[in-house]
Design a protein around this motif. Structure first.
Motif, PDB file in Angstrom:
ATOM      1  N   THR A 146       0.804  -1.218   0.000  1.00  0.00           N
ATOM      2  CA  THR A 146       0.000   0.000   0.000  1.00  0.00           C
ATOM      3  C   THR A 146       0.842   1.275   0.000  1.00  0.00           C
ATOM      4  OG1 THR A 146      -0.160  -0.119   2.418  1.00  0.00           O
ATOM      5  CG2 THR A 146      -1.956  -1.099   1.156  1.00  0.00           C
ATOM      6  N   GLY A 147       2.170   1.148   0.141  1.00  0.00           N
ATOM      7  CA  GLY A 147       3.046   2.310   0.144  1.00  0.00           C
ATOM      8  C   GLY A 147       3.468   2.719  -1.254  1.00  0.00           C
ATOM      9  N   PHE A 148       4.108   3.856  -1.354  1.00  0.00           N
ATOM     10  CA  PHE A 148       4.511   4.427  -2.643  1.00  0.00           C
ATOM     11  C   PHE A 148       5.474   3.499  -3.382  1.00  0.00           C
ATOM     12  CE2 PHE A 148       7.583   7.052  -5.059  1.00  0.00           C
ATOM     13  CZ  PHE A 148       6.710   7.607  -5.983  1.00  0.00           C
ATOM     14  N   ASN A 149       5.003   2.949  -4.511  1.00  0.00           N
ATOM     15  CA  ASN A 149       5.819   2.163  -5.437  1.00  0.00           C
ATOM     16  C   ASN A 149       6.558   0.992  -4.794  1.00  0.00           C
ATOM     17  OD1 ASN A 149       5.109   3.463  -7.759  1.00  0.00           O
ATOM     18  ND2 ASN A 149       6.907   4.775  -7.848  1.00  0.00           N
ATOM     19  N   MET A 320      11.799 -23.971 -21.563  1.00  0.00           N
ATOM     20  CA  MET A 320      12.088 -22.859 -20.664  1.00  0.00           C
ATOM     21  C   MET A 320      11.374 -21.600 -21.121  1.00  0.00           C
ATOM     22  SD  MET A 320      16.109 -23.410 -19.855  1.00  0.00           S
ATOM     23  CE  MET A 320      16.708 -24.993 -19.230  1.00  0.00           C
ATOM     24  N   LEU A 321      11.332 -21.382 -22.448  1.00  0.00           N
ATOM     25  CA  LEU A 321      10.649 -20.204 -22.964  1.00  0.00           C
ATOM     26  C   LEU A 321       9.161 -20.285 -22.669  1.00  0.00           C
ATOM     27  CD1 LEU A 321      12.406 -19.874 -26.431  1.00  0.00           C
ATOM     28  CD2 LEU A 321      12.773 -18.459 -24.416  1.00  0.00           C
ATOM     29  N   ARG A 322       8.601 -21.484 -22.768  1.00  0.00           N
ATOM     30  CA  ARG A 322       7.175 -21.644 -22.507  1.00  0.00           C
ATOM     31  C   ARG A 322       6.857 -21.519 -21.025  1.00  0.00           C
ATOM     32  NH1 ARG A 322       6.170 -26.912 -26.424  1.00  0.00           N
ATOM     33  NH2 ARG A 322       6.086 -25.773 -28.404  1.00  0.00           N
ATOM     34  N   ALA A 323       7.828 -21.908 -20.191  1.00  0.00           N
ATOM     35  CA  ALA A 323       7.564 -21.943 -18.753  1.00  0.00           C
ATOM     36  C   ALA A 323       7.589 -20.578 -18.103  1.00  0.00           C
ATOM     37  CB  ALA A 323       8.594 -22.850 -18.056  1.00  0.00           C
ATOM     38  N   ARG A 324       8.292 -19.602 -18.717  1.00  0.00           N
ATOM     39  CA  ARG A 324       8.422 -18.314 -18.057  1.00  0.00           C
ATOM     40  C   ARG A 324       7.091 -17.600 -18.032  1.00  0.00           C
ATOM     41  NH1 ARG A 324      12.640 -16.819 -20.051  1.00  0.00           N
ATOM     42  NH2 ARG A 324      13.907 -17.163 -18.217  1.00  0.00           N
ATOM     43  N   PRO A 325       6.651 -17.169 -16.852  1.00  0.00           N
ATOM     44  CA  PRO A 325       5.351 -16.494 -16.751  1.00  0.00           C
ATOM     45  C   PRO A 325       5.384 -15.119 -17.393  1.00  0.00           C
ATOM     46  CG  PRO A 325       6.521 -16.382 -14.665  1.00  0.00           C
ATOM     47  CD  PRO A 325       7.339 -17.278 -15.567  1.00  0.00           C
ATOM     48  N   LYS A 326       4.268 -14.729 -17.958  1.00  0.00           N
ATOM     49  CA  LYS A 326       4.138 -13.381 -18.491  1.00  0.00           C
ATOM     50  C   LYS A 326       3.867 -12.412 -17.363  1.00  0.00           C
ATOM     51  CE  LYS A 326       2.341 -14.793 -22.993  1.00  0.00           C
ATOM     52  NZ  LYS A 326       1.209 -14.688 -23.937  1.00  0.00           N
ATOM     53  N   ALA A 327       4.471 -11.228 -17.455  1.00  0.00           N
ATOM     54  CA  ALA A 327       4.219 -10.210 -16.417  1.00  0.00           C
ATOM     55  C   ALA A 327       2.766  -9.765 -16.489  1.00  0.00           C
ATOM     56  CB  ALA A 327       5.161  -9.023 -16.624  1.00  0.00           C
ATOM     57  N   ARG A 328       2.159  -9.614 -15.330  1.00  0.00           N
ATOM     58  CA  ARG A 328       0.773  -9.166 -15.281  1.00  0.00           C
ATOM     59  C   ARG A 328       0.705  -7.824 -14.593  1.00  0.00           C
ATOM     60  NH1 ARG A 328      -2.314 -14.628 -13.172  1.00  0.00           N
ATOM     61  NH2 ARG A 328      -1.779 -15.966 -14.935  1.00  0.00           N
ATOM     62  N   ARG A 329      -0.176  -7.012 -15.066  1.00  0.00           N
ATOM     63  CA  ARG A 329      -0.372  -5.718 -14.438  1.00  0.00           C
ATOM     64  C   ARG A 329      -1.320  -5.869 -13.250  1.00  0.00           C
ATOM     65  NH1 ARG A 329      -0.985  -1.202 -19.241  1.00  0.00           N
ATOM     66  NH2 ARG A 329       1.084  -1.515 -20.161  1.00  0.00           N
ATOM     67  N   ARG A 330      -0.917  -5.322 -12.130  1.00  0.00           N
ATOM     68  CA  ARG A 330      -1.747  -5.355 -10.934  1.00  0.00           C
ATOM     69  C   ARG A 330      -1.859  -3.966 -10.377  1.00  0.00           C
ATOM     70  NH1 ARG A 330      -2.880 -10.367  -8.874  1.00  0.00           N
ATOM     71  NH2 ARG A 330      -1.842 -12.122  -9.887  1.00  0.00           N
ATOM     72  N   SER A 331      -2.875  -3.753  -9.574  1.00  0.00           N
ATOM     73  CA  SER A 331      -3.081  -2.422  -8.998  1.00  0.00           C
ATOM     74  C   SER A 331      -2.068  -2.120  -7.930  1.00  0.00           C
ATOM     75  CB  SER A 331      -4.488  -2.320  -8.428  1.00  0.00           C
ATOM     76  OG  SER A 331      -4.707  -3.289  -7.432  1.00  0.00           O
ATOM     77  N   ALA A 332      -1.448  -3.153  -7.337  1.00  0.00           N
ATOM     78  CA  ALA A 332      -0.440  -2.945  -6.307  1.00  0.00           C
ATOM     79  C   ALA A 332       0.394  -4.193  -6.180  1.00  0.00           C
ATOM     80  CB  ALA A 332      -1.082  -2.654  -4.968  1.00  0.00           C
TER      81      ALA A 332
END
Length: 332
Positions: A146-149, A320-332
């Protein structure tokens, strides 16, 4: 340690966290290694990436940092996840009722006084980390969410002084996530240690893969966010790190270092001793996200410094390429 059937995300956000740089960093992962070492574990983004893609099978793992709050939190989540979750759920309920008022009450009336009392009664930083409670760990996670960045910043008196962030609906308690992190840290081959980087690197040699993500050298006077401990991380510390990295390379360790493109870093890692151990610099564009001014959070060059020959993308196994998770945008 085998890759999880579901991806394990870092527990904490951390200034300079490496999730956005993982594709570039992964090009410097050695083909084989017996032990993985992080002297500045922070959020552990590279550790979790290696875990998720199955590169830590049968490896020893050493996760280190000098920040007693960080290490104490990891120890507590590892050993007492259910207790941390219970405390965090209570904080989430409070935050939903009073928002930033709750944030500042937790920071100023609970977290900092409890930490100060712990510091006063403890004989060492190791003792502080050992005495971390589920209540303290939950407060640290709460303030991080909940803090700044997601900053962890201390003033000169050692008080946590990060202001509240601007979030509409931060996800404060993800029970499944905390349990997955706890399970990853409980593995018998994972050691979590409160240790200065020079001591950690002095023990590294042949068979080790070392990833160093130190507090970045500032590009300007206004961009210095290195106070993850009350003493900060100085130019002299950057030089000490360079010397420790060169020493580990001489002993046969495979090392990757990330840092800013500040002139002092360029100079340190193009010096003759760095060249002799085959350290090479790659520039990678990245988005800086911790400046207090949104207009200053644009793309900048960061450096990846390594004695590991950069792998061509086509040489990385498809699994390995398939296993790497995609970054997801989250609110925090």
């Amino acid at each position: 340690m085998r890759a999880s059937t579901s991806t394990v995300r870092p527990l904490l956000k951390w200034a300079g966290g490496k999730r956005q740089l993982l594709p570039a960093l992964s090009e410097h992962y050695p083909a084989t290694f017996a032990r993985y070492v992080e002297p500045f574990v922070g959020s552990g983004a590279v550790f979790f990436d290696l875990l998720n893609i199955g590169r830590l099978d049968r490896c020893e793992i050493q996760l280190c940092d000098v920040n007693p709050d960080l290490i104490g939190c990891y120890w507590t989540v590892r050993d007492r996840a259910d207790d941390v979750i219970r405390e965090l759920k209570a904080l989430a309920r409070e935050y939903r009722k009073s928002g930033n008022e709750c944030y500042y009450d937790v920071r100023d009336q609970r977290f900092n006084p409890t930490r100060a009392a712990l510091q006063a009664q403890s004989s060492s930083q190791h003792a502080v980390a050992l005495q971390y409670t589920p209540e303290l760990a939950a407060m640290l996670i709460f303030l991080n969410r909940t803090g700044f960045n997601g900053l962890f910043r201390l003033n000169r008196r050692g008080g946590f002084n990060v202001p509240a962030g601007r979030y509409t609906d931060p996800r404060i308690c993800d029970e499944t996530h905390i349990h997955s992190v706890s399970a990853a840290l409980r593995n018998d081959r994972v050691s979590i240690t409160l240790s200065p980087f020079d001591e950690t690197l002095a023990r590294c040699g042949r068979g080790d893969f070392v990833y160093c993500d130190p507090p970045y050298a500032p590009l300007s006077r206004t961009s210095n966010f290195a106070n993850y401990t009350a003493g900060g991380f100085t130019s002299f510390d950057q030089w000490r790190l360079q010397q420790a990295v060169v020493g580990a390379c001489k002993r046969g360790a495979r090392v990757v270092v990330s840092n800013s493109s500040a002139a002092e870093i360029m100079k340190a890692y193009t010096a003759l001793d760095a060249q002799k151990v085959q350290l090479k610099i790659s520039r990678v564009p990245a988005r800086r996200s911790i400046n207090s001014r949104a207009s200053s959070r644009g793309p900048v060059d960061e450096l990846i410094i390594s004695n590991v020959k950069r792998a061509a993308l086509e040489s990385i196994p498809t699994r390995m390429l398939r296993a790497r998770p995609k970054a997801r945008r989250r609110s925090a």
